[in-house]
Enzyme design. Structure first.
Site, PDB file in Angstrom:
ATOM      1  N   SER A 265       2.457  34.703  21.612  1.00 18.60           N
ATOM      2  CA  SER A 265       3.624  35.213  22.469  1.00 18.60           C
ATOM      3  C   SER A 265       4.663  34.166  22.609  1.00 18.60           C
ATOM      4  O   SER A 265       5.055  33.072  21.811  1.00 18.60           O
ATOM      5  CB  SER A 265       3.360  36.082  23.556  1.00 18.60           C
ATOM      6  OG  SER A 265       4.197  36.892  23.775  1.00 18.60           O
TER       7      SER A 265
ATOM      8  N   ASP B 183       3.507  41.512  18.942  1.00 21.53           N
ATOM      9  CA  ASP B 183       2.928  40.370  19.930  1.00 21.53           C
ATOM     10  C   ASP B 183       1.507  39.943  20.032  1.00 21.53           C
ATOM     11  O   ASP B 183       0.570  40.993  19.798  1.00 21.53           O
ATOM     12  CB  ASP B 183       3.372  40.983  21.290  1.00 21.53           C
ATOM     13  CG  ASP B 183       3.456  39.581  22.556  1.00 21.53           C
ATOM     14  OD1 ASP B 183       2.314  38.972  22.457  1.00 21.53           O
ATOM     15  OD2 ASP B 183       4.544  39.814  23.135  1.00 21.53           O
TER      16      ASP B 183
END
Length: 344
Positions: free
Chosen positions: A114, A234
């Site tokens: 991320s 993500d």
């Protein structure tokens, strides 16, 4: 130079074929590789062995830097730097990394998930801590986010009401390099393969920007990114703090700061977004705690759990300066304690 090579896709870790996504990983013999002058990878092992000393340091900024005490403790090598997710709280990783470099800690490889993938790309590309601090200080949300108009007209094809297109362009302008093979330090970027339902690890060669964007694409908020014909979102969903991958890569010690730790909320939760993000934070923190309990027997983990005076939303970039400074000072305090005689 970026663009001088054919646009090969980045290779998932452990995959002999860039078109296949597999869960394997390089073992310890493949860890800590750097490029030689002829673009070949060579294995190296560089133990972090320092004497206790106090030296004056300066960086490229105008502000004076404090004196530093370097570590006498030898970290078991290879040393991994783990950079997890946390949105705007990724600013803490910048202060954290600045403190590490002042104490002479140098990673053999980096794992990023991320926002940690973004920070990892800059660090692995060779950006100095002072430059990364300046970059974060100048960052504004409008440089990263835009309304996803395609979603308004084609909600099934482009799910996600915000777009990371401005961030994609910003990365291509500001990253030291934009290809994995040009990085100064080996970097592995974590994404989540929506179809396979598992983490995917990108490294080695090919474009760096798209895996980083995919690793930051929180589902429902940002559209998935297509990599090698598959949709990715993500990386924090499947592996926010990849201790297991660090172990597979042969790490014997790792450094990390916990950006998504689920401490007690200092203020009441208001609205659906606060509740969803708080729940997400609790889930990630619980998984990390379980993995830490397991892997601490195999890896020496140096983790900073920051003490913040207020809750900072993952998309709120107004607290960047505070987060950088808080992480920097708390990390320095921890490392200074380790540098004292008799401490490890």
């Amino acid at each position: 130079m970026p663009g001088s090579k054919p646009p090969l896709p980045p290779r998932p870790c452990g995959s002999g074929n860039p078109g296949q996504v597999r869960g394997g990983a390089r073992r310890a013999a493949d860890v800590g590789r750097l490029r030689s002058s002829n673009q070949q990878f060579v294995t190296r092992e560089r133990p972090l062995d320092f004497c206790l000393d106090t030296v004056a340091t300066t960086d490229n900024s105008n502000e004076p830097m404090p004196s530093r005490s370097v570590l006498t403790h030898r970290d078991p090598s290879p040393v991994g730097l783990l950079l997890c997710g946390g949105g705007s709280r990724g600013a803490m990783e910048v202060g954290f990394y600045r403190a590490l470099t002042e104490f002479g800690v140098r990673p053999d490889f980096i794992l990023g998930s991320s926002i940690g993938a973004l920070n990892g790309a800059y660090i692995a590309g060779g950006m100095a801590p002072s430059e990364l601090v300046a970059l974060w200080r100048a960052f504004r949300r409008r440089r990263a986010l835009a309304l996803n108009w395609a979603w308004l007209f084609h909600p099934r094809r482009r799910p996600g009401f915000l777009s990371l297109a401005p961030l994609r362009n910003w990365l291509r302008r500001t990253l030291p390099v934009t290809r994995f093979e040009d990085l100064a330090i080996p970097l592995t970027v974590v994404t989540t393969d929506l179809e396979a339902g598992r983490a995917c690890y990108w490294h080695g060669q090919g474009d760096l920007v798209e895996p980083v964007i995919a690793s930051m694409s929180l589902p429902g908020i940002f559209p998935p990114v297509e990599l090698d014909g598959r949709l990715h979102v993500d990386g924090g969903i499947t592996n926010n703090a990849p201790l297991d991958k660090a172990h597979e890569l042969g790490a014997r010690s790792v450094y990390m700061i916990e950006c998504m730790c689920a401490e007690r909320c200092p203020t009441p939760l208001r609205g659906w977004a606060d509740i969803v993000m708080r729940s997400f934070s609790i889930a990630l923190d619980s998984k990390y705690r379980a993995e830490l309990k397991h892997f601490h027997r195999h890896i020496e983990v140096h983790s900073i759990r920051p003490d913040l005076r207020e809750e900072v939303d993952v998309l709120d970039f107004r607290h960047t300066e505070y987060l950088i400074e808080a992480a920097y000072r708390q990390t320095r305090a921890r490392l200074a304690a380790r540098a004292e005689p008799g401490m490890s």
